[in-house]
Design an enzyme around this catalytic site. Sequence first.
Site, PDB file in Angstrom:
ATOM      1  CE1 TYR A  19      -9.337   0.370   7.987  1.00 32.92           C
ATOM      2  CE2 TYR A  19      -9.901   1.205  10.159  1.00 32.92           C
ATOM      3  CZ  TYR A  19      -9.012   1.107   9.104  1.00 32.92           C
ATOM      4  OH  TYR A  19      -7.791   1.735   9.180  1.00 32.92           O
ATOM      5  N   GLY A  34      -0.950   8.061   0.840  1.00 32.44           N
ATOM      6  CA  GLY A  34      -1.241   8.104   2.266  1.00 32.44           C
ATOM      7  C   GLY A  34      -0.037   7.792   3.133  1.00 32.44           C
ATOM      8  N   GLY A  77       0.823  -1.210   0.000  1.00 32.80           N
ATOM      9  CA  GLY A  77       0.000   0.000   0.000  1.00 32.80           C
ATOM     10  C   GLY A  77       0.851   1.252   0.000  1.00 32.80           C
ATOM     11  CB  SER A 121       0.509   3.953  -4.697  1.00 34.61           C
ATOM     12  OG  SER A 121      -0.790   3.613  -4.247  1.00 34.61           O
ATOM     13  CB  SER A 159      -7.155   1.285  13.285  1.00 37.20           C
ATOM     14  OG  SER A 159      -8.069   2.320  13.557  1.00 37.20           O
ATOM     15  N   GLY A 196       1.480   4.980   3.570  1.00 32.12           N
ATOM     16  CA  GLY A 196       2.458   4.126   2.905  1.00 32.12           C
ATOM     17  C   GLY A 196       3.496   4.923   2.138  1.00 32.12           C
TER      18      GLY A 196
END
Length: 332
Positions: free
Chosen positions: A193, A13, A9, A11, A171, A15
């Site tokens: 989530y 945010g 991940g 690409s 999270s 990451g």
Amino acid sequence: MERVVLVTGASGGVGLALCQRLLEEDGRIHLCIACRNVQKSEATRDLLLAAHPAAQVSTVEVDLGNLASVLRAAQELRCRFQRLDFVYLNAGIMPNPQVNFKALWHGLITGKVLHMLTTAEGIMTQTDRLNGDGLQEVFTTNLFGHFILVRQLQSLLCGNEKPSRLIWTSSSNARESAFSLSDYQHANGQESYSSSKYATDLTSVVLNRKFNNQGLYSSVVCPGLVMTNMTYKILPVFMWKLLMPIMWLIRFFAKTYTLTPYNGAEAHVWLFKQKPEYLDLLVKYHSCTTGLGRCYVEARKMDVDEDTAEKLYQKLLELEEQFLEKYSELLD
């Protein structure tokens, strides 16, 4: 030899910010960015190399929500590398997030609104769906795809001269109340989530029990409330424009309002510099920010039951066996 770091991940945010910060921290690493979109992956590589021309940055295509893609990526990585020093299990999705305004109003009049705003407890719902493998999409992308990836890369992670590290992006929304062992894919709820992130915490705990003696250590981090494409989907754009000044003010009272991906990656980068043998493996490391913008890391004990963690691990192994048989042609 340079350390090899894999980031899923990568690409955008947290990451992407993590990749940028890792290269700032140690320009000698070999950074492998794993993304499901090849064009975005190459664009990310170009962006990183523009800032760090001497860096070693490679890419691998993987869709964590597609188990065949995970197996192909693992096979490619086994051919390419002799070991992996760090694997940042960061990719994740939160489809169709919605705010329960009635619950938010109730929190306001009962004085619990600050807790709700910092954890999303009781105010966030998501609508999940089945993927092409017949599994819940959020469960697969956020947890099971990563689990399969780790299992398939075990030969690169265990038995090395120096310890290897798994660092999961969890999270503060990872709550036991959203998770059920009898419905660990969360097919029958609206907090997929939260469930997947709590399952992530459980998985990290049991992986340490199984693999520390082979030199593999697992940690979980919380990036805090970060404004990314995932976050912006929760409310219309105009509402975020109205809310942002308020959110900057809230940060004086809520240290988990990291807001920017750079701040959100603080705990990830901090763990990059620590020796795993000295870490508390039942702790989640939170990226925090003061009201004036200073970043720091706070360790908080995870609310996990080790017996439940073991039972979930066994269920994941059973599910893994089922799909490895299905995709046996992709195995070495």
